[in-house]
Design a protein around this motif. Structure first.
Motif, PDB file in Angstrom:
ATOM      1  N   LYS A   1      -4.635  52.970  -7.324  1.00 45.94           N
ATOM      2  CA  LYS A   1      -5.927  53.320  -6.747  1.00 45.94           C
ATOM      3  C   LYS A   1      -7.035  52.486  -7.377  1.00 45.94           C
ATOM      4  CE  LYS A   1      -9.066  57.237  -6.116  1.00 45.94           C
ATOM      5  NZ  LYS A   1      -9.277  58.681  -6.386  1.00 45.94           N
ATOM      6  N   HIS A   2      -6.981  52.372  -8.697  1.00 45.38           N
ATOM      7  CA  HIS A   2      -7.979  51.568  -9.399  1.00 45.38           C
ATOM      8  C   HIS A   2      -7.872  50.097  -8.975  1.00 45.38           C
ATOM      9  CE1 HIS A   2     -10.673  50.318 -12.616  1.00 45.38           C
ATOM     10  NE2 HIS A   2      -9.783  49.423 -12.984  1.00 45.38           N
TER      11      HIS A   2
ATOM     12  N   LYS B   1       0.244  55.718  -9.514  1.00 51.80           N
ATOM     13  CA  LYS B   1      -0.641  55.942  -8.378  1.00 51.80           C
ATOM     14  C   LYS B   1      -2.105  55.776  -8.777  1.00 51.80           C
ATOM     15  CE  LYS B   1       2.272  59.042  -5.614  1.00 51.80           C
ATOM     16  NZ  LYS B   1       2.410  60.412  -5.049  1.00 51.80           N
ATOM     17  N   GLU B   2      -2.462  56.306  -9.932  1.00 50.45           N
ATOM     18  CA  GLU B   2      -3.839  56.168 -10.423  1.00 50.45           C
ATOM     19  C   GLU B   2      -4.175  54.703 -10.658  1.00 50.45           C
ATOM     20  OE1 GLU B   2      -7.582  57.577 -11.343  1.00 50.45           O
ATOM     21  OE2 GLU B   2      -5.837  58.668 -10.550  1.00 50.45           O
ATOM     22  N   CYS B   3      -3.222  53.997 -11.236  1.00 51.70           N
ATOM     23  CA  CYS B   3      -3.417  52.564 -11.478  1.00 51.70           C
ATOM     24  C   CYS B   3      -3.559  51.798 -10.159  1.00 51.70           C
ATOM     25  CB  CYS B   3      -2.251  52.014 -12.301  1.00 51.70           C
ATOM     26  SG  CYS B   3      -2.330  50.246 -12.621  1.00 51.70           S
TER      27      CYS B   3
ATOM     28  N   ALA C   1       2.711  59.434 -11.279  1.00 52.43           N
ATOM     29  CA  ALA C   1       1.292  59.801 -11.183  1.00 52.43           C
ATOM     30  C   ALA C   1       0.406  58.733 -11.826  1.00 52.43           C
ATOM     31  CB  ALA C   1       1.069  61.157 -11.851  1.00 52.43           C
ATOM     32  N   MET C   2       0.834  58.217 -12.970  1.00 51.04           N
ATOM     33  CA  MET C   2       0.073  57.168 -13.645  1.00 51.04           C
ATOM     34  C   MET C   2       0.037  55.899 -12.797  1.00 51.04           C
ATOM     35  SD  MET C   2      -1.078  58.452 -16.441  1.00 51.04           S
ATOM     36  CE  MET C   2      -1.588  56.959 -17.285  1.00 51.04           C
TER      37      MET C   2
END
Length: 288
Positions: A158-159, A154-156, A151-152
């Motif tokens: 996306k950013h 994926k967030e990274c 999850a982390m």
């Protein structure tokens, strides 16, 4: 008959060679087993040194284990962990990728891919880390730590994507601004060139005008000669005009002359008055 004899000899040779082949195979298996045992011993030594935070000794032991058996997963995996702890992420990534390739069980693959994801996150390669954590979960879907790391990642990622798009937009804006400035500069250069051309034309016109002034006039004479001739004509005209003469009378003579004129004018005026009394027309003009 000949073929029968050849077959008989082949059978005899096979019977003689078979024990040697069996013995050689046994020796190979024994040697392989010995190498495996040695590799395990070196791995154990390396683990002990690693726990004692003596990574240099541990690294030597793990390399010895891999020299005995190159596909020793435990040696490459633990060696990768040591490099990761030392901050050598490139070498750690290489060793964990090697462990993931040589792993034969899902547990080994899961651990190797999990650590690969962590290393990629350290190198700010979030998109690649997402794939590594996905591979880890394929081998162990129940690992909550891997799921959290995914999850982390994926967030990274996306950013990262948003930042890349912003950088692309900024790059396009800068490019447009640069193109606009270049166009303005080109327009200005063009105006300057036109201004220079106009100035050149003006200068050429002045030169042509000057050349025209230097050419002969309608009478066939240059302007300079004409000006000189004009000056000469003016001088002749001035010479032809009567020039006032300086007075040669003295003061007393002038006074006497004025008195005489006044006396004559008085007489004329008396005459006019007398004629008026008679009613006759007179012509008023000075005859002096």
């Amino acid at each position: 008959m000949k073929n029968l004899i050849l077959d008989k000899y082949r059978l005899i040779l096979w019977m003689v060679a078979l024990p040697w082949l069996i013995c050689a195979q046994e020796l190979d298996e024994k040697a392989l087993l010995q190498k495996q045992n040695k590799a395990q011993l070196f791995v154990a030594e390396g683990n002990e040194s690693f726990q004692n935070e003596d990574f240099i000794t541990a690294e030597m032991a793990y390399r010895k284990a891999m020299s005995q058996q190159s596909n020793t997963v435990a040696a490459s995996y633990n060696l990768g962990n040591g490099f990761y702890k030392e901050g050598n992420f490139d070498e750690a990534l290489y060793r964990h990728e090697q462990a993931a390739k040589d792993a034969t069980s899902k547990t080994e693959k899961h651990k190797a891919f999990h650590n690969i994801g962590n290393i990629l996150m350290q190198n700010q390669l979030c998109k690649e880390a997402v794939e590594a954590f996905k591979n880890a979960l394929r081998n162990n879907p129940n690992d909550d730590e891997t799921r959290y790391n995914l999850a982390m990642a994926k967030e990274c990622a996306k950013h990262e994507k948003e930042q890349d798009e912003k950088d692309d937009e900024d790059s396009d804006d800068k490019k447009d601004e640069k193109d606009e400035k270049n166009q303005e500069q080109q327009d200005q250069d063009k105006k300057d060139e036109q201004g220079d051309d106009n100035e050149d034309k003006k200068d050429q016109g002045d030169e042509d005008k000057q050349d025209g002034n230097d050419k002969e006039d309608e009478e066939g004479k240059p302007d300079e000669d004409k000006d000189e001739n004009d000056k000469g004509d003016d001088s002749d005209k001035q010479q032809q005009q009567p020039q006032p003469r300086p007075s040669t009378l003295n003061g007393q003579q002038i006074k006497n002359l004025l008195e005489a004129l006044n006396d004559k004018e008085s007489k004329v005026q008396e005459k006019i008055n007398a004629e008026k009394q008679k009613g006759a027309k007179v012509k008023n003009e000075k005859d002096w």
